[in-house]
Design an enzyme around this catalytic site. Structure first.
Site, PDB file in Angstrom:
ATOM      1  N   LYS A  85      20.307  11.065  32.352  1.00 23.08           N
ATOM      2  CA  LYS A  85      20.578  11.450  33.740  1.00 23.08           C
ATOM      3  C   LYS A  85      19.613  12.522  34.255  1.00 23.08           C
ATOM      4  O   LYS A  85      20.006  13.428  34.979  1.00 23.08           O
ATOM      5  CB  LYS A  85      22.025  11.951  33.859  1.00 23.08           C
ATOM      6  N   ASP A 145      33.125  13.399  28.928  1.00 21.20           N
ATOM      7  CA  ASP A 145      33.920  13.288  30.162  1.00 21.20           C
ATOM      8  C   ASP A 145      34.861  12.081  30.163  1.00 21.20           C
ATOM      9  O   ASP A 145      35.957  12.126  30.725  1.00 21.20           O
ATOM     10  CB  ASP A 145      33.032  13.298  31.421  1.00 21.20           C
TER      11      ASP A 145
HETATM   12  C1  BGC Z   1      26.252   9.853  29.031  1.00 23.69           C
HETATM   13  C2  BGC Z   1      27.719   9.805  28.660  1.00 23.69           C
HETATM   14  C3  BGC Z   1      28.575  10.179  29.856  1.00 23.69           C
HETATM   15  C4  BGC Z   1      28.206   9.320  31.059  1.00 23.69           C
HETATM   16  C5  BGC Z   1      29.034   9.653  32.304  1.00 23.69           C
HETATM   17  C6  BGC Z   1      25.989   9.050  30.310  1.00 23.69           C
HETATM   18  O1  BGC Z   1      24.671   9.234  30.711  1.00 23.69           O
HETATM   19  O2  BGC Z   1      25.474   9.346  27.980  1.00 23.69           O
HETATM   20  O3  BGC Z   1      27.984  10.645  27.578  1.00 23.69           O
HETATM   21  O4  BGC Z   1      29.912   9.999  29.515  1.00 23.69           O
HETATM   22  O5  BGC Z   1      26.847   9.489  31.370  1.00 23.69           O
HETATM   23  O6  BGC Z   1      28.882  10.959  32.687  1.00 23.69           O
END
Ligand code: BGC
Length: 518
Positions: A228, A263
């Site tokens: 992200k 989360d």
């Molecule tokens: C992460 C997860 C997370 C999800 C939602 C993903 O990029 O790898 O760990 O739960 O985003 O936030």
């Protein structure tokens, strides 16, 4: 720990039965128009030739059919658009193949580490009864936002939350880990000050850290990979609890992390506090992921003690799913992936989550401009800049039902700087948004169907869903429900997708409450 602090409140209602009934009637109503696929074409291995049916076929997606009054004449035209429709439309058959494949991948990930789906044991072994009480601190780093919360569990499924929300700047996301964790400590310090609490008094907290973490204990885990848009240095392979503890010590704050949670795990647990039928937690936000309750005997790679509950919450990290023979990956997805901060990673996430949907559309629009099919072949500086076409614009465009598509015009001309767009241009843009948005919802539904199938809970299961895409993207939830009906038939009525707002912080507090003594 019980703090008698006056609290601002986010009211929470239980009303589960009522919601379910309303959802049932809404689903039944929209279901009357559901796609009944007659597609029998087997999926092909080539990612460039998905087996999707064009939207003009009997397999046409319901959401598009419902809006047929504004589907422009280009649907039948030669050129790029018919190809786009073929590439972005996901048939029922392909979705079914995907569910089967995902279930297999889940089994592989549960058996051994090193597979595409990490299937991480979360060390969360019990679900709340709804009667837990007390006040707990929680930190929640999701993606673009960071929250500090004080959660009061009042029993009977009721909670009160006081929180502060902070934006995590791009500088922090891509700077040093030390600066990032110092920022967290600083926010906690300010929060304690606002509450008039002495930072040197001992307290405990639950830490929601929404990235793939290899968990070593309920309160310890190392970062396996940034996603992200994060790339802060010195965090990869480090124990994020240790990093936070270090920053807190430096800031003279006496708080101990008693639970480290994803989360999705937090969302599941916080929803289970008020609805015991909740076995799955899903996030469709900046990123995407799902967690669910698995029987311990189904986790061969688990070598720890057998918990008395004989179950454990598994963080699937499904965003990493990348099977090219199953996913309808287009050349636009490949271009986006190549230019991303984490190439060849999180392919499923890049097809369905909020960070990327607008960027996919931007790639498609640039392609249509290059062939002269859009905006008379003219682009703008903003549109040629990566990530400037936000997913929030897609929501506005999909919500625009005006005859002249006037809000779409405002987005294209006022925000993106495109000049003198025609109604035809705007219809094309809207159609591209629909194709990308519908694909995302249908792939998301396949993920949920795979999990409930793996759990063998087709008879009754609440799926707690949080995240900006599910919450704000028009039709997303209904498109998912339509696809679930295609996949599961009548059994889909037993799978209740419920909005779970801001549950992850609350969940971390609950997990701290449930596991605080270990
Ligand atoms: C992460 C997860 C997370 C999800 C939602 C993903 O990029 O790898 O760990 O739960 O985003 O936030």
């Amino acid at each position: 720990m019980d703090l008698d602090t006056p609290l601002f409140i986010f009211g929470l209602t239980t009303g589960v039965a009522l919601t379910a009934a309303v959802q049932y009637f809404i689903s039944a109503w929209t279901g009357a128009k559901t796609q009944h696929s007659k597609d029998t074409t087997p999926p092909r291995d080539s990612v460039h030739h998905p087996d999707a049916s064009p939207i003009t076929s009997p397999d046409a997606l319901p959401a598009i059919r419902r809006q047929s009054w504004n589907v422009p004449s280009f649907v039948a035209a030669e050129g790029t658009l018919p190809r786009l429709e073929r590439e972005f439309t996901v048939s029922s058959h392909r979705l079914q193949t995907m569910v089967r494949h995902l279930v297999n991948e889940m089994k592989k990930g549960l058996a051994q580490d090193g597979h595409t789906l990490k299937m991480i044991p979360s060390y969360v072994i019990s679900r709340p009864t709804g009667f837990e009480t007390g006040s707990f601190f929680a930190l929640d780093l999701g993606g673009s936002n960071f929250r500090v919360c004080l959660v009061t569990l009042e029993g009977q499924g009721q909670t009160r939350v006081r929180q502060t929300k902070h934006i995590v700047s791009d500088e922090l996301k891509t700077g040093t880990g030390e600066a990032l964790f110092d920022f967290f400590a600083e926010c906690i310090g300010k929060f304690l000050q606002e509450l008039g609490l002495n930072p040197s008094e001992p307290r405990s907290l639950g830490f929601t850290f929404s990235f793939p973490i290899e968990q070593h204990a309920i309160n310890s885990g190392t970062l396996m990979q940034w996603n992200k848009g994060f790339s802060a240095t010195g965090v990869l392979k480090a124990d994020v609890v240790e990093l936070l503890n270090k920053a807190l010590k430096k800031a003279h704050i006496n708080i101990k992390v008693t639970a480290l949670v994803n989360d999705t795990v937090g969302t599941l647990i916080s929803h289970a506090y008020r609805d015991p039928q909740t076995y799955v937690g899903v996030i469709f936000g900046t990123g995407t992921n799902a967690a669910y309750v698995e029987r311990i005997e189904e986790i061969p790679k688990w070598t720890g003690p057998i918990p008395p509950t004989k179950e454990m919450v598994i963080n699937t990290e499904w965003g990493a799913y990348d099977e090219a023979s199953v996913l309808p990956i287009t050349s636009f997805d490949r271009d986006l992936d190549r230019a991303s901060t984490n190439p060849r990673k999180q392919i499923f996430e890049k097809m369905i989550s909020g960070m990327y949907l607008g960027e996919i559309v931007r790639h498609v629009l640039l392609d249509l401009i290059s062939t002269g099919e859009l905006f008379k072949g003219r682009s703008s500086q903003t549109l040629t800049t990566p990530y400037q076409f936000e997913t929030a614009y897609m929501s506005r465009i999909e919500r625009d039902h005006s005859l002249e598509l006037s809000d779409t015009k405002a987005v294209l001309e006022d925000i993106l700087g495109l000049q003198a767009t025609t109604v035809q241009d705007r219809r094309i843009v809207k159609h591209v948004c629909e194709l990308v948005g519908i694909r995302a919802a249908r792939l998301s539904a396949a993920g949920v169907a795979a999990i409930v199938t793996k759990m063998n809970r087709l008879d009754a299961c609440t799926v707690a869903v949080d995240g900006s895409v599910f919450q704000h993207y028009p039709h997303f939830a209904n498109r998912m429900r339509d696809a679930l009906r295609e996949l599961l038939g009548i059994m889909a009525e037993n799978i209740v997708l419920e909005q779970a707002r801001d549950g992850s912080g609350e969940g971390a507090a609950l997990i701290a409450a449930l596991h605080g003594h270990e």
